[in-house]
Design an enzyme around this catalytic site. Sequence first.
Site, short mmCIF file in Angstrom:
data_model
loop_
_atom_site.label_atom_id
_atom_site.label_comp_id
_atom_site.label_asym_id
_atom_site.label_seq_id
_atom_site.Cartn_x
_atom_site.Cartn_y
_atom_site.Cartn_z
N ASN A 7 0.88 -1.17 0.00
CA ASN A 7 0.00 0.00 0.00
C ASN A 7 0.92 1.22 0.00
O ASN A 7 1.48 1.58 1.03
CB ASN A 7 -0.90 -0.02 1.25
CG ASN A 7 -1.69 1.27 1.40
OD1 ASN A 7 -1.79 2.06 0.45
ND2 ASN A 7 -2.27 1.48 2.57
N TRP A 8 1.06 1.81 -1.15
CA TRP A 8 2.02 2.92 -1.27
C TRP A 8 1.50 4.24 -0.70
O TRP A 8 2.23 5.21 -0.62
CB TRP A 8 2.39 3.12 -2.76
CG TRP A 8 3.41 2.14 -3.25
CD1 TRP A 8 3.88 1.04 -2.59
CD2 TRP A 8 4.12 2.18 -4.50
NE1 TRP A 8 4.82 0.38 -3.34
CE2 TRP A 8 4.98 1.08 -4.54
CE3 TRP A 8 4.09 3.04 -5.60
CZ2 TRP A 8 5.83 0.80 -5.61
CZ3 TRP A 8 4.92 2.77 -6.68
CH2 TRP A 8 5.79 1.67 -6.69
N HIS A 94 -9.61 1.27 4.23
CA HIS A 94 -8.36 1.47 4.98
C HIS A 94 -8.63 2.44 6.13
O HIS A 94 -9.40 3.38 5.99
CB HIS A 94 -7.26 2.00 4.06
CG HIS A 94 -5.92 1.99 4.74
ND1 HIS A 94 -5.52 2.98 5.60
CD2 HIS A 94 -4.92 1.07 4.73
CE1 HIS A 94 -4.32 2.68 6.07
NE2 HIS A 94 -3.94 1.52 5.56
N GLY A 170 1.78 2.36 10.76
CA GLY A 170 2.46 3.63 10.48
C GLY A 170 3.56 3.98 11.46
O GLY A 170 3.86 3.22 12.40
N SER A 212 3.00 -2.28 10.34
CA SER A 212 4.43 -2.32 10.65
C SER A 212 5.11 -3.65 10.29
O SER A 212 6.01 -4.11 10.99
CB SER A 212 4.67 -2.01 12.13
OG SER A 212 4.21 -0.71 12.44
P1 PGA Z 1 2.63 0.23 7.65
O1 PGA Z 1 1.22 0.54 6.98
O2 PGA Z 1 3.11 -1.07 7.08
O3 PGA Z 1 3.50 1.39 7.26
O4 PGA Z 1 2.40 0.16 9.13
C1 PGA Z 1 0.28 -0.47 6.79
C2 PGA Z 1 -0.98 0.09 6.19
O5 PGA Z 1 -1.37 1.22 6.54
O6 PGA Z 1 -1.61 -0.56 5.33
#
Ligand code: PGA
Length: 255
Positions: A7-8, A94, A170, A212
């Site tokens: 997911n960019w 999302h 995130g 993460s």
């Molecule tokens: P992340 O994001 O891997 O940077 O935690 C995952 C997501 O929001 O789909």
Amino acid sequence: MKFIIGNWKMYPSSLKEAKFIFGGIKKVARGVTRAKVVLCVPALFVAPLVVLGGKSKMSVGGQNCHKDDEGARTGEISSRALKSTGATYVILGHSERRAMGETNADIAEKTVGALRNKLITILCVGEKERDEHGGYFTEVSNQLRASLALFPRNASKQLIVAYEPIWAIGSSAKRVATPADFREMSILIRRYLAEHFGKKAAFAIPVLYGGSVDDLNAEGFLREAEADGFLIGRVSLNPEKFGEVIRLANSVKPR
Ligand code: PGA
């Protein structure tokens, strides 16, 4: 088959960089047979990256779509338009979109548009916080029930579910979920899917972990918790680390 989905988000900020990152991932994905690689990119980059993907088995997806196929909706992108540019997947629900006001009812309508246009829905669910009393199970069940309310019983092949606890997503993540956290929730998710789609169909729906994920923690989810793959944010922009996750997924026996 394991699904490794990037997911960019709103990265990178130029087509040139997008092509560079995509090219790096394409190299790693070559020869991979037990993992399906999908990159959900900013809508503007879908068409050029589909061209760049060429005959590779990588797929490209969007990160959201409008429920209607067309209309006076300034700034919106329809699933039909996404499909016409070569996308085959779309992320719906999302948490970052839910935080912008998207409701389960909105998501349910979008799944209908996605299906109509033959896009596979990657439905995200996940609780904001974990409480001692297990209220988060109810939160996720409610999200599933309401977001899938319009999803036909016979269309289970068009669905992937990603469990993404908000507290693990995130750069402000409190901690990464553990494989045990995921396993417990994936049982609940599959139980709900069995109610909705029937046992056999539910068993075949991929249930992914997101939040993460990186090259160091991915293996635990795959081996200990039998995750069907991942939805990955930050690390999906790093071909080396993302490539390592793809390699790991390719080395694990399918469930
Ligand atoms: P992340 O994001 O891997 O940077 O935690 C995952 C997501 O929001 O789909």
